[in-house]
Scaffold this motif. Structure first.
Motif, mmCIF file in Angstrom:
data_model
loop_
_atom_site.group_PDB
_atom_site.id
_atom_site.type_symbol
_atom_site.label_atom_id
_atom_site.label_comp_id
_atom_site.label_asym_id
_atom_site.label_seq_id
_atom_site.Cartn_x
_atom_site.Cartn_y
_atom_site.Cartn_z
ATOM 1 N N TYR A 1 8.500 14.322 -122.196
ATOM 2 C CA TYR A 1 8.347 12.869 -122.718
ATOM 3 C C TYR A 1 9.249 12.542 -123.947
ATOM 4 N N THR A 2 9.583 11.297 -123.972
ATOM 5 C CA THR A 2 9.639 11.023 -125.296
ATOM 6 C C THR A 2 8.626 9.796 -125.892
ATOM 7 N N THR A 3 8.822 9.572 -126.947
ATOM 8 C CA THR A 3 7.544 8.656 -127.662
ATOM 9 C C THR A 3 7.827 7.327 -126.928
ATOM 10 N N ALA A 4 9.083 6.929 -126.618
ATOM 11 C CA ALA A 4 9.161 5.806 -125.757
ATOM 12 C C ALA A 4 8.443 5.880 -124.321
ATOM 13 N N ALA B 1 5.259 3.346 -123.403
ATOM 14 C CA ALA B 1 5.321 2.472 -122.397
ATOM 15 C C ALA B 1 4.359 2.707 -121.216
ATOM 16 N N LEU B 2 3.553 3.601 -121.521
ATOM 17 C CA LEU B 2 2.437 3.542 -120.461
ATOM 18 C C LEU B 2 1.702 2.721 -120.021
ATOM 19 N N PHE C 1 -5.663 7.243 -119.935
ATOM 20 C CA PHE C 1 -5.956 8.700 -120.183
ATOM 21 C C PHE C 1 -5.375 9.091 -121.424
ATOM 22 N N LEU C 2 -4.264 8.663 -121.775
ATOM 23 C CA LEU C 2 -3.514 8.965 -123.210
ATOM 24 C C LEU C 2 -4.482 8.554 -124.313
ATOM 25 N N PHE D 1 2.004 12.470 -116.930
ATOM 26 C CA PHE D 1 1.757 11.073 -116.796
ATOM 27 C C PHE D 1 2.460 10.345 -116.036
ATOM 28 N N GLY D 2 2.466 9.263 -115.663
ATOM 29 C CA GLY D 2 3.157 8.641 -114.306
ATOM 30 C C GLY D 2 4.384 8.083 -114.924
#
Length: 169
Positions: free
Chosen positions: A61-64, A68-69, A76-77, A123-124
């Protein structure tokens, strides 16, 4: 940037408990003041950093991606970040609460970060979800038979026996 704020923390835990853990003078910090309390924001920022460190391992994953989730993935995050922040706030006290709930939360946080770090749970984000799916691009038997000029086919029975072709009934 923290992935959760004090309102998210209060939505998951008792505001009085959070106010007690953040207070240094023995007076509980009011729920309305938790958002501006430096200890609460530091715990949330530290928790977000720990989540970043776990999920960015292996360039999953990136911070972006995380900012963006939306929907359930974002909830969940936030839940993970709030639980880590709760453990961080508890640990800053001289005598942290050593009870079953806190120990279970520490264990949950540890296992959750391990699952995210190792890719058991994702994550999705479409690129990450599809990363575990094996995709094979190969040639079919029909393509080999019809399009390839193999030595077996060139020999016409002189060097190699002729290839059998099977007809379906």
């Amino acid at each position: 940037m923290a992935y959760a704020d004090a309102d998210d923390l209060v939505a998951r835990f008792d505001a009085n408990v959070i106010g007690d853990m953040a207070a240094d003078d023995g007076k509980t910090i009011a729920e309305s003041d938790l958002g501006s309390d430096t200890k609460v924001t530091a715990a949330l920022a530290s928790a977000s950093g720990l989540v970043n460190a776990a999920v960015q391992q292996g360039n999953r994953y990136t911070t972006a991606d995380l900012t963006a989730l939306t929907g359930d993935d974002l909830a969940f995050l936030k839940d993970i970040v709030c639980r880590v922040a709760y453990v961080n706030l508890d640990a800053r006290k001289q005598y942290p609460q050593e009870n079953e709930n806190t120990n279970a939360m520490k264990q949950w946080v540890s296992e959750m970060l391990k699952h995210l770090r190792e890719g058991y749970w994702v994550f999705g984000v479409s690129e990450v979800k599809d990363a575990g799916v094996i995709k094979v691009d190969t040639v079919t038997r029909v393509e080999i038979r019809d399009n390839w000029e193999l030595w077996v086919d060139r020999g016409r029975g002189h060097i190699y026996p002729t290839r059998r072709t099977y007809k379906r009934r």
